[in-house]
Design a protein around this motif. Sequence first.
Motif, mmCIF file in Angstrom:
data_model
loop_
_atom_site.group_PDB
_atom_site.id
_atom_site.type_symbol
_atom_site.label_atom_id
_atom_site.label_comp_id
_atom_site.label_asym_id
_atom_site.label_seq_id
_atom_site.Cartn_x
_atom_site.Cartn_y
_atom_site.Cartn_z
ATOM 1 N N GLY A 238 1.520 -1.586 -0.190
ATOM 2 C CA GLY A 238 -0.096 -0.262 -0.115
ATOM 3 C C GLY A 238 0.710 1.161 -0.346
ATOM 4 O O GLY A 238 0.806 2.429 -0.669
ATOM 5 N N PRO A 239 2.146 1.720 1.061
ATOM 6 C CA PRO A 239 2.418 2.778 1.520
ATOM 7 C C PRO A 239 3.308 3.203 -0.897
ATOM 8 O O PRO A 239 3.920 4.029 -1.380
ATOM 9 N N GLU A 240 4.026 1.515 -1.315
ATOM 10 C CA GLU A 240 4.524 1.669 -2.316
ATOM 11 C C GLU A 240 3.493 2.351 -3.120
ATOM 12 O O GLU A 240 3.428 3.493 -4.687
ATOM 13 N N VAL A 241 2.625 1.888 -3.009
ATOM 14 C CA VAL A 241 1.068 2.623 -4.138
ATOM 15 C C VAL A 241 1.263 3.850 -3.712
ATOM 16 O O VAL A 241 0.915 4.506 -5.014
ATOM 17 N N ALA A 242 0.875 3.993 -3.485
ATOM 18 C CA ALA A 242 0.204 5.392 -2.176
ATOM 19 C C ALA A 242 1.786 6.692 -2.958
ATOM 20 O O ALA A 242 1.234 7.409 -3.630
ATOM 21 N N MET A 243 2.866 5.686 -2.859
ATOM 22 C CA MET A 243 4.450 7.132 -3.189
ATOM 23 C C MET A 243 3.801 7.394 -4.625
ATOM 24 O O MET A 243 4.562 8.638 -5.187
ATOM 25 N N PHE A 244 2.825 6.648 -5.339
ATOM 26 C CA PHE A 244 2.927 6.922 -7.013
ATOM 27 C C PHE A 244 2.413 8.179 -7.427
ATOM 28 O O PHE A 244 2.258 8.758 -8.600
ATOM 29 N N TYR A 245 1.393 8.444 -6.059
ATOM 30 C CA TYR A 245 0.493 9.934 -6.442
ATOM 31 C C TYR A 245 1.509 11.140 -5.934
ATOM 32 O O TYR A 245 1.106 12.244 -7.020
ATOM 33 N N LEU A 246 2.780 10.689 -5.566
ATOM 34 C CA LEU A 246 4.004 11.487 -6.096
ATOM 35 C C LEU A 246 4.264 12.065 -7.780
ATOM 36 O O LEU A 246 4.488 13.976 -6.921
ATOM 37 N N LEU A 247 4.511 11.539 -8.373
ATOM 38 C CA LEU A 247 3.648 12.232 -9.251
ATOM 39 C C LEU A 247 2.935 13.257 -10.146
ATOM 40 O O LEU A 247 3.965 14.360 -10.194
ATOM 41 N N GLU A 248 1.940 13.474 -9.089
ATOM 42 C CA GLU A 248 1.174 14.165 -9.368
ATOM 43 C C GLU A 248 1.505 15.522 -8.568
ATOM 44 O O GLU A 248 1.566 16.556 -9.299
#
Length: 303
Positions: A238-248
């Motif tokens: 889950g934390p890894e998935v959430a980190m791809f919101y960093l692109l936004e």
Amino acid sequence: MHDPVQQAADHRKGLLITAFGGLMLTADIPLIRLSESDAWSVLAIRGGFTVLAALIAWSVLRVIFKLHVPLIPGKAGLLVVTLYGIASITFMLAVYNTTTANLVFILAFNPMFSALLAWWLAGEKPRPQTFAAMIVMILGVLLIVADGMKAGNLVGDLFALASSLILAGAITASRKARTDMGFTPLFAAIVPALIGLAMAGGPSGLVLGEPGWLALNGLIIIPIAFWCLATGPRYISGPEVAMFYLLETILAPVWIWMIFAEAPTVTGLIGGAIIVTALVAHSVWQLSAHRRAVRSLAPRHPV
């Protein structure tokens, strides 16, 4: 015992899928702003198009490819639908009540919320490095919120914070269920669509400037982005998935600055830089730790 080679392949697959979804999501806020429509109308139209796209894709998979992919897989699916639906509403209210930079910087707290929820609900205790990153990010969020209070954006900043927490809950619930949630967040768009239509006073009350941008967003951008981001938890944490919101977080303010010449405040930039730096450092550490773990599990041939 799981095959470490297969685990590594699945992890790479999850990273690629989720990264593509995060990249597509960076176009969401610019397209909302380009539509020149009010918040409730955007919720209604964007959500309606998203549900339509989901139903078309789901029907094609069932009828043509004979794949029986669930729209809402059980009670876990209902929970994820509810969380994504509420997150969509708070997100849209944040879009119209604070700056894009403040919104995406606060949304970047998503991974830390995900780490805490994964600890609480799934027993995945965060490492000390995660707690350290969390403390640094809290300082960045406090700077942004304080700046928002001065600029009159406090309500929007709080909506952004609520959206980040609720979205983290949806990611954690998807991760814990360990089932196919690819269509669930797309079908969840029916919640904000109905609420937006009701708040607008029905179809006659919709205020739409350039609805073509909403069609592009709802039919293509959002379905692809959220399908990828909802599929990611099957392969990565889950934390890894959430980190791809960093692109936004990084790219959305750039698109807004290029299109609308909306520049963030100095304080907001400082707070955002603190958050992004902490997230990047944490991401690099987490990925390197995963690679070391995979190498330690790999079978060793005798010399």
